[in-house]
Scaffold this motif. Structure first.
Motif, PDB file in Angstrom:
ATOM      1  N   TYR A  57      23.269  55.756  42.180  1.00  0.00           N
ATOM      2  CA  TYR A  57      23.200  54.478  41.510  1.00  0.00           C
ATOM      3  C   TYR A  57      21.863  54.187  40.811  1.00  0.00           C
ATOM      4  N   VAL A  60      21.989  54.049  36.984  1.00  0.00           N
ATOM      5  CA  VAL A  60      22.207  52.777  36.153  1.00  0.00           C
ATOM      6  C   VAL A  60      20.931  52.189  35.443  1.00  0.00           C
ATOM      7  N   HIS A  64      20.177  52.111  31.390  1.00  0.00           N
ATOM      8  CA  HIS A  64      19.914  50.741  30.658  1.00  0.00           C
ATOM      9  C   HIS A  64      18.537  51.032  30.055  1.00  0.00           C
ATOM     10  N   VAL A  72      27.557  49.095  31.030  1.00  0.00           N
ATOM     11  CA  VAL A  72      27.926  49.845  32.333  1.00  0.00           C
ATOM     12  C   VAL A  72      28.741  49.099  33.292  1.00  0.00           C
ATOM     13  N   VAL A  74      30.459  49.719  36.961  1.00  0.00           N
ATOM     14  CA  VAL A  74      29.991  50.660  38.118  1.00  0.00           C
ATOM     15  C   VAL A  74      31.356  50.310  38.941  1.00  0.00           C
ATOM     16  N   VAL A  87      22.481  46.828  41.660  1.00  0.00           N
ATOM     17  CA  VAL A  87      23.067  47.264  40.713  1.00  0.00           C
ATOM     18  C   VAL A  87      23.272  46.535  39.377  1.00  0.00           C
ATOM     19  N   ALA A  92      23.524  47.001  35.205  1.00  0.00           N
ATOM     20  CA  ALA A  92      25.203  47.142  35.265  1.00  0.00           C
ATOM     21  C   ALA A  92      25.616  45.755  34.805  1.00  0.00           C
ATOM     22  N   TYR A  95      30.676  45.152  38.600  1.00  0.00           N
ATOM     23  CA  TYR A  95      30.543  45.804  39.771  1.00  0.00           C
ATOM     24  C   TYR A  95      31.833  45.547  40.588  1.00  0.00           C
ATOM     25  N   ARG A 117      29.356  39.308  32.514  1.00  0.00           N
ATOM     26  CA  ARG A 117      29.333  40.050  34.000  1.00  0.00           C
ATOM     27  C   ARG A 117      30.407  39.836  34.798  1.00  0.00           C
TER      28      ARG A 117
END
Length: 202
Positions: A57, A60, A64, A72, A74, A87, A92, A95, A117
């Motif tokens: 993790y 990440v 970035h 990204v 995850v 995260v 990210a 997720y 997001r």
């Protein structure tokens, strides 16, 4: 065409996700990685990352920092809100849990590519959700998310029940909840909704 990289130690994950992504007319997998340092990430539009260890993790934040324009997504193993927050804060764009259904993975990828997001529907409510795009699909439970594509494709209650190992009566309850939460009244409405939101492809 958006160019995707897959970062994972697991060949089975890579095979599954390569097949899934390459089915989309506007997405293609260009790189299979086991660490983020094996290729020029700047050549990619999005990195789909499947961490195998807690230390993974940490990648990440490195990604970035080195490639701030790279999206990204995850696919992790943790439901704890604070871990998901960490995260997302590290950079990210989305997720999901590793067992997320295929259509939700594609939806999250497309959200990330659109600078939005996204977090797994099972993590709702999540503090970060106040800053996320509002989307009623994320209000569905895990089982409702599983039932959703069967509804769109017109499967019977009996067929859905057999596939998901639940009773037809339970299927009917989940279908009713999906329609109520999405404010739908017919299957054609549901199909239009799924197509408009890239939850299925025509």
């Amino acid at each position: 065409m958006s160019h995707i990289g897959l970062l994972s130690q697991s060949p089975s994950f890579k095979n599954r996700l390569t097949f899934l992504v390459n089915q989309q007319p506007d997405l293609t997998v260009d790189a299979h990685l086991t660490t983020p340092y094996e290729t020029a990430l700047s050549d990619l539009d999005l990195l789909l990352m499947i961490p195998d260890q807690l230390t993974d993790y940490d990648w990440v934040a490195d990604i970035h920092r080195d490639c701030p324009a790279l999206k990204v997504v995850v696919l992790g193993q943790h439901l704890e809100k604070y871990q998901v927050e960490q995260v997302l804060d590290a950079g990210a764009n989305a997720y999901l849990l590793q067992d997320a259904p295929n259509h939700e993975i594609i939806f999250a990828i497309k959200q990330a590519l659109d600078d939005q997001r996204y977090v797994d529907a099972r993590l709702n409510p999540c503090p970060t959700r106040l800053n996320l795009i509002s989307h009623s699909y994320t209000c569905l439970s895990k089982r409702e998310v599983e039932v959703f594509p069967y509804m769109v494709l017109g499967y019977s209650n009996k067929e859905i029940a057999a596939d998901l190992f639940i009773s037809p009566k339970t299927v009917e309850a989940h279908k009713s909840n999906v329609m109520r939460k999405l404010h739908m009244h017919s299957r054609p409405e549901l199909v239009r909704y799924a197509l408009l939101n890239n939850l299925i492809t025509a």
